[in-house]
Every structure is written in structure tokens, then in C-alpha cells.
Design an enzyme around this catalytic site. Structure first.
Site, short mmCIF file in Angstrom:
data_model
loop_
_atom_site.label_atom_id
_atom_site.label_comp_id
_atom_site.label_asym_id
_atom_site.label_seq_id
_atom_site.Cartn_x
_atom_site.Cartn_y
_atom_site.Cartn_z
N GLU A 36 1.01 -0.97 0.02
CA GLU A 36 -0.21 0.51 0.08
C GLU A 36 0.88 1.25 0.41
O GLU A 36 1.97 1.20 0.33
CB GLU A 36 -0.75 0.16 1.06
CG GLU A 36 -1.71 1.25 1.51
CD GLU A 36 -2.33 1.88 0.24
OE1 GLU A 36 -3.08 1.55 -0.22
OE2 GLU A 36 -2.57 2.83 0.33
N ALA A 37 0.37 1.96 -0.79
CA ALA A 37 0.88 3.74 -0.96
C ALA A 37 1.15 4.39 0.35
O ALA A 37 2.21 4.60 1.00
CB ALA A 37 0.83 4.16 -2.02
N HIS A 437 -16.79 9.41 -7.39
CA HIS A 437 -17.05 7.59 -7.51
C HIS A 437 -16.62 7.47 -9.08
O HIS A 437 -17.27 6.60 -9.94
CB HIS A 437 -19.07 7.93 -7.43
CG HIS A 437 -19.10 8.00 -6.49
ND1 HIS A 437 -21.18 8.25 -6.48
CD2 HIS A 437 -18.91 8.03 -5.28
CE1 HIS A 437 -21.03 8.32 -4.97
NE2 HIS A 437 -20.27 8.34 -4.28
C1 LIG Z 1 -13.62 11.34 -0.60
C2 LIG Z 1 -14.65 10.45 -1.39
C3 LIG Z 1 -16.00 10.23 -0.62
C4 LIG Z 1 -16.63 8.76 -1.55
N1 LIG Z 1 -17.66 8.54 -0.52
C5 LIG Z 1 -18.62 7.30 -0.93
C6 LIG Z 1 -19.44 7.55 -0.23
O1 LIG Z 1 -20.18 7.79 0.90
N2 LIG Z 1 -19.75 6.09 -0.39
C7 LIG Z 1 -19.32 5.03 -1.72
O2 LIG Z 1 -20.21 3.50 -1.72
N3 LIG Z 1 -18.20 5.25 -1.89
C8 LIG Z 1 -17.71 6.93 -1.80
N4 LIG Z 1 -16.84 6.60 -2.35
C9 LIG Z 1 -16.35 5.90 -3.31
C10 LIG Z 1 -15.72 4.97 -2.75
O3 LIG Z 1 -14.97 5.03 -1.49
C11 LIG Z 1 -14.47 4.18 -3.85
O4 LIG Z 1 -15.34 3.84 -4.83
C12 LIG Z 1 -13.79 2.34 -3.37
O5 LIG Z 1 -13.64 3.50 -1.88
C13 LIG Z 1 -13.01 1.91 -4.17
O6 LIG Z 1 -12.58 0.86 -4.45
P1 LIG Z 1 -11.65 0.59 -4.48
O7 LIG Z 1 -10.56 -0.70 -3.75
O8 LIG Z 1 -11.40 0.18 -5.75
O9 LIG Z 1 -9.75 1.33 -4.93
P2 LIG Z 1 -9.39 2.62 -3.11
O10 LIG Z 1 -10.29 2.14 -2.32
O11 LIG Z 1 -9.53 3.79 -3.83
O12 LIG Z 1 -8.43 1.79 -3.12
C14 LIG Z 1 -6.88 2.26 -3.64
C15 LIG Z 1 -5.47 1.77 -3.46
O13 LIG Z 1 -4.63 1.61 -3.26
C16 LIG Z 1 -3.64 2.06 -3.05
N5 LIG Z 1 -2.88 2.76 -4.84
C17 LIG Z 1 -3.34 2.94 -5.22
N6 LIG Z 1 -1.49 3.13 -6.53
C18 LIG Z 1 -0.87 2.34 -5.51
C19 LIG Z 1 0.82 1.87 -6.30
N7 LIG Z 1 1.39 2.14 -7.12
N8 LIG Z 1 1.13 1.11 -5.10
C20 LIG Z 1 0.65 0.92 -4.07
N9 LIG Z 1 -0.54 1.52 -3.65
C21 LIG Z 1 -1.29 1.92 -4.52
C22 LIG Z 1 -4.05 3.21 -3.41
O14 LIG Z 1 -3.17 4.47 -1.80
C23 LIG Z 1 -5.82 2.92 -1.92
O15 LIG Z 1 -4.94 2.42 -1.08
C24 LIG Z 1 -16.10 7.87 -2.04
C25 LIG Z 1 -14.93 8.52 -2.54
C26 LIG Z 1 -14.07 9.16 -2.58
C27 LIG Z 1 -12.40 10.01 -1.93
#
Ligand SMILES: Cc1cc2nc3c(=O)[nH]c(=O)nc-3n(C[C@H](O)[C@H](O)[C@H](O)COP(=O)(O)OP(=O)(O)OC[C@H]3O[C@@H](n4cnc5c(N)ncnc54)[C@H](O)[C@@H]3O)c2cc1C
Length: 499
Positions: A36-37, A437
Site C-alpha cells: 500500500e502506498a 465515484h
Molecule cells: C471523498 C470520497 C467520498 C466517497 N464517498 C463514498 C460513499 O459515501 N459511499 C461509497 O459507496 N463510495 C464513496 N466513495 C467511493 C468509494 O470509496 C470507492 O469507490 C471505493 O473505495 C473504491 O475502492 P477500490 O478498492 O477500487 O479503490 P481504493 O479504495 O481507492 O483503493 C486503492 C488503494 O490502492 C492504493 N494504491 C494506488 N496506487 C498504488 C500504487 N502504485 N502502489 C501502492 N498502492 C497503490 C491506494 O493508496 C489505495 O489505498 C467516496 C470516495 C471518496 C474519495
């Protein structure tokens, strides 16, 4: 020779990565390395539900901005950079999309295919157990003591004829509902809290934080590991399989940095193409929003929840195949970017949740730590301008209705001078923002197959918001949990528990 080997490397400890790391390491025979970054710290702003806006711009946020959108200029696009990823900084809403939306996804990923994984991931109480999980890791709490402006919004919409529903993720997925939130005992429960922290003691699970993955290691069409930087030192880790869970922005970025993407574009940046996949980074989808700001008669209490509390899923026009708008309040004095917020107040928001516009994520350079070029393409399809105008009209009508008389002083933005269709469209083009989103940049079918394997590369899957082919008409986090649970099953640990 590499300095750490595993059966599975999971890149990114966000919503999906935490699920994958926990489920895969439930098999003691599998060695799992999660990279994790961001850091491991769990700050008060990440735990107190109404404090989430304080995480924006903090060390836990990549703090991206988009390219200029419509007439609004660049808009903020936060995403989590911490254990839990975006689930650790998001607004906690735990809502499923309409089943008709999932039924437009490729075979194997339709509502009936996803339902067992929605059920497996969540822990609700008092809802229909045929449709809502009761024993999963993510606790879901409904709003029971709403803020006065949230209550006024619900009453206003009901008086305007929009139906109430007791569960947007249940049988009636249309209408006005108190929010379901991922929280327990008054605190946020992120994917890290629900899935990862309980299993950190497993001897077969290694988690490196503050560790930027800089590229995938490919050999003769096979992914054999990753390169990463930790403590300023470049390193390599090898694995039988790499699962990329870096999110809708980070996953296409990492694939492209590794030569998987549009070959000509990559060559022009000095990256040797390994697999010509033009769809990597294409089809970015996000929900655009427009905010209407109000000054309140008196200082309003703080939200006991997520500063939203009530969501309405409605149709912009009767012929929409499922609700294409979300309407909700922001229980804070906020204004569109570039506008002055009131001292005391609240806002009403319209969001397009079934947009036709599509955008892209592209590399700005071959440097792994450079922010990519993010263009969600807001309002590039004229049907979306019509939708957002419809939503803007509904929330203004609600905001002007008697239900708000006790709290409203006056509408500040756009204000009474903005009344014609042309003026409304000008306002929304200047004020459009993101609901935060983003999805769709490594879509099932286009970039990965139905088993989430990247086309043309073995030993490599993507499992996160980027594989979503059509954006759900709801906050995406609940859907990402289901995708990750299904991915864990596909990778080979059916029915694994986190315990
Ligand atoms: C401010 C905000 C409010 C939101 N509100 C809502 C809500 O109320 N309800 C809802 O359903 N959704 C909400 N969302 C969206 C939702 O949280 C995301 O759609 C969901 O968390 C995405 O999950 P994911 O696993 O695809 O990515 P993420 O949870 O974004 O995880 C990706 C991870 O990969 C890591 N990463 C990326 N690149 C690298 C790399 N090169 N090396 C190492 N690590 C890396 C990142 O640091 C991060 O921890 C919101 C998002 C934000 C930002």
C-alpha cells in the site's frame, strides 16, 4: 533474485485490496503480500463519521484534480491513500445500485451473480435477509435521528410526490431513504477495519505500507511480480499471481506504466508496450454533481452521521430505465467551487448516477510518482446536461418548499437571478463537480475477462472499481466489496472466512 516472495501479491490496500488480502490469507497455505502506498495511521478524521471532509487534502488523500470539466475548470478528485483506501476517507454511504444496472453487465456479473457477495460482505439488521447480508464483516447502520435539514429534505420530496423507500438496496430501489452507513458504535468501519485489521496477525500475511508499487514485472507474457519503492529503496517482489487493486485511477496507471495499454501512446512516453490494450484507462465513468447553497436562519447542529443522511434515487424522465439521479443534502455551509459559502447553512445536491458521458485516465509521463491525467468527461454527452438540469430543478423546488421554512433563510447559489433554462445550464456547467465515484477504466470485457484476468497477460488480475463496466446508480463502495468477494472466490478460496 527478489527480496520477498509470495503466492499472491495484492497491490493497494483499499476497499478491494483489504478484502482480497483477508480472504486469500484465510488459507494458511497461501502466502500473501499486500503493498500500500499510504500509511497505516487511523486518524480521528477517519473514524468520526461527520469528520470525513477533514481527510481531504491530508496525507491520506492522493488529492488529484481532473482536467478542466465543462466550464468549471479542473475539479477535485480525492481518493484514499491509506490502509482502507477510499473506504477510509469516504462519506460512509453503503448503498447498492439498481438491479437493472447490474443486469446490463457482462454474463457472470449480473445482479443474481453478485447478490451472494453483497450478502457475504455486509452485516445489516432489520432488513429483508433474502436481499441484505446479516453476518458479513461490514456493519451497516441506518440513520435514525436525522438532522433538521435532512428531515426537511425528505419531507419536501415526499410532498412533491416522490415515494419513500425503507431500503434503496432492497426490494424498492427508488425513492427517498435514510442512508445506510458503514459504521458501528458511532465510528466509521473502513475495509481495513472490517477485513484487514482483524487478521493482521496471520503469519502468512505480510503488509507493507508507505510502499509505492512502481511497475509490474512481466516475462514472456506472464506477470511474475512487482517493483516497488519502500523507504526510498527500489525493490522487487515475486509471486505466482498479482492482483491489482489500486482503484479506478491507480490500476490503469500501473498497467500503463508496465506497458499494458494503448501501445502507441505508451511508446510516445518512452514505455515499451507489453500488451496493446487500448481500453486500459478508457471509459472512465463518474457521477457529476451540482450544488445549491442556502443560508440558514440560525446555526444548525452538526450531523451525527455523514453530513448527508438522506438519499433520493429518482428518474430525470419517466422513460429512464432505472433512477438516474441522486438527490441529497450536505449538512454543512458549502458552495460550488469559486463561490463564497454562507456562514451558517446547508446545501442540496443533484447528482447524475447513470451518466452517458465517458472519460479517461492517461499517463502524464513514465514517472511512477507523477499524477495521471484524469478526465471524467463530465457533461460531454448532452443527455447528461438535460439530466443535471432536471435534478437541479427538483432540488431547488424542494429547497423552496414549506418543509424548509423553519431552517431556510434564502438560497445563495445559484440565487433567484438564475431562472431560465439557459441560465441554469450555465450555472451547472460552471459549477459541475464530482461525487468522487470514478470507475470503469479496466472494464470487464474490454480489459479483463470474466475471471478478471488481464487480456494477453497471465498471472495478472485486476479486482477493484476499475473493472466496473457500467457505473452503478449508487455510491460504488458496496459494489466494490461484492466484486472483491467474488474475485476472492474465483482465485480459489470459496467460502473463506476472515476469522
Ligand atoms: C471523498 C470520497 C467520498 C466517497 N464517498 C463514498 C460513499 O459515501 N459511499 C461509497 O459507496 N463510495 C464513496 N466513495 C467511493 C468509494 O470509496 C470507492 O469507490 C471505493 O473505495 C473504491 O475502492 P477500490 O478498492 O477500487 O479503490 P481504493 O479504495 O481507492 O483503493 C486503492 C488503494 O490502492 C492504493 N494504491 C494506488 N496506487 C498504488 C500504487 N502504485 N502502489 C501502492 N498502492 C497503490 C491506494 O493508496 C489505495 O489505498 C467516496 C470516495 C471518496 C474519495
Amino acid at each position: 533474485m527478489s527480496d520477498s516472495d509470495a503466492d499472491f501479491i495484492v497491490v493497494g490496500a483499499g476497499t478491494a485490496g483489504c478484502v482480497l488480502a483477508a480472504r486469500l490469507s484465510a488459507n494458511p497455505a497461501s502466502r500473501v503480500l499486500l503493498l500500500e502506498a499510504g500509511g497505516a495511521e487511523r486518524t480521528p478524521a477517519m473514524t468520526v463519521p461527520n469528520a470525513w471532509p477533514e481527510t481531504l487534502g491530508s496525507a491520506a488523500d492522493w488529492a488529484n484534480v481532473t482536467t478542466p470539466q465543462a466550464d468549471a475548470g479542473p475539479v477535485l478528485l480525492p481518493r484514499g491513500r491509506t490502509l482502507g483506501g477510499s473506504s477510509a476517507i469516504n462519506a460512509l454511504a453503503h448503498v447498492r445500485g439498481h438491479r437493472a444496472c447490474y443486469d446490463s453487465w457482462p454474463q457472470g456479473w449480473r445482479f443474481g451473480d453478485l447478490l451472494p457477495y453483497f450478502l457475504r460482505s455486509e452485516r445489516t439488521a432489520g432488513q429483508d435477509p433474502a436481499l441484505r447480508g446479516t453476518h458479513g464483516p461490514v456493519p451497516v447502520a441506518a440513520v435514525s435521528e436525522p438532522h433538521p435539514a435532512a428531515r426537511a429534505f425528505a419531507e419536501a420530496l415526499t410532498a412533491m410526490g416522490y415515494p419513500r423507500t425503507d431500503d434503496l438496496s432492497g426490494r424498492r430501489q427508488e425513492g427517498v431513504a435514510w442512508a445506510d452507513l458503514a459504521m458501528a458504535d458511532g465510528q466509521r468501519v473502513s475495509a481495513a477495519d472490517a477485513y484487514l485489521r482483524p487478521v493482521l496477525g496471520r503469519p502468512n500475511l505480510t503488509v507493507f505500507t508507505d510502499c509505492l508499487v512502481t511497475g509490474l514485472r512481466l516475462r514472456q507474457g506472464r506477470c511474475v511480480g512487482v517493483g516497488y519503492v519502500r523507504g526510498g529503496v527500489p525493490r522487487t517482489a515475486r509471486a505466482a499471481e498479482v492482483v491489482v487493486c489500486a482503484g479506478a485511477i491507480g490500476s490503469p496507471q500501473l498497467l500503463m506504466l508496465s506497458g499494458i495499454g494503448p501501445a502507441d501512446e505508451l511508446r510516445s512516453l518512452g514505455i515499451e508496450p507489453a500488451a496493446d490494450l487500448p481500453a486500459v484507462g478508457a471509459s472512465l465513468q463518474d457521477h457529476p454533481v451540482i450544488v445549491v447553497s442556502y443560508a440558514a436562519r440560525m446555526p444548525l447542529p452538526a450531523s451525527r452521521y455523514n453530513n448527508g443522511e438522506v438519499y433520493a434515487a429518482v428518474r430525470s424522465a419517466p422513460d429512464a430505465s432505472y433512477p438516474d439521479l441522486h438527490l441529497f443534502p450536505i449538512l454543512l455551509p458549502v458552495a460550488p467551487a469559486g463561490h463564497e459559502p454562507p456562514a451558517a447553512g446547508y446545501a442540496l445536491v443533484a447528482a447524475i448516477v447513470a451518466p452517458d458521458s465517458r472519460g479517461s485516465v492517461r499517463l502524464a509521463s513514465a514517472a511512477p510518482d507523477a499524477a495521471p491525467v484524469i478526465d471524467p468527461g463530465f457533461l460531454t454527452d448532452p443527455r447528461d446536461t438535460a439530466r443535471l438540469e432536471a435534478g437541479l430543478r427538483i432540488v431547488r423546488q424542494a429547497g423552496a418548499s414549506p418543509a424548509f421554512d423553519a431552517v431556510r433563510e434564502r438560497e445563495i447559489w445559484p440565487g433567484p437571478g438564475i431562472a431560465t433554462a439557459a441560465a441554469l445550464r450555465g450555472y451547472l456547467r460552471r459549477g459541475v463537480g464530482s461525487y468522487y465515484h470514478p470507475v470503469g477504466t479496466c472494464a470487464i470485457g474490454a480489459v479483463v475477462d470474466a475471471s478478471l484476468r488481464v487480456h494477453g497477460v497471465t498471472g495478472l488480475r485486476v479486482a477493484d472499481a476499475s473493472v466496473i463496466p457500467v457505473i452503478p446508480n449508487a455510491h460504488p463502495n458496496a459494489t466494490v466489496y461484492a466484486i472483491a468477494e467474488k474475485a476472492a472466490d474465483m482465485i480459489g478460496v470459496p467460502g473463506a472466512s476472515t476469522g
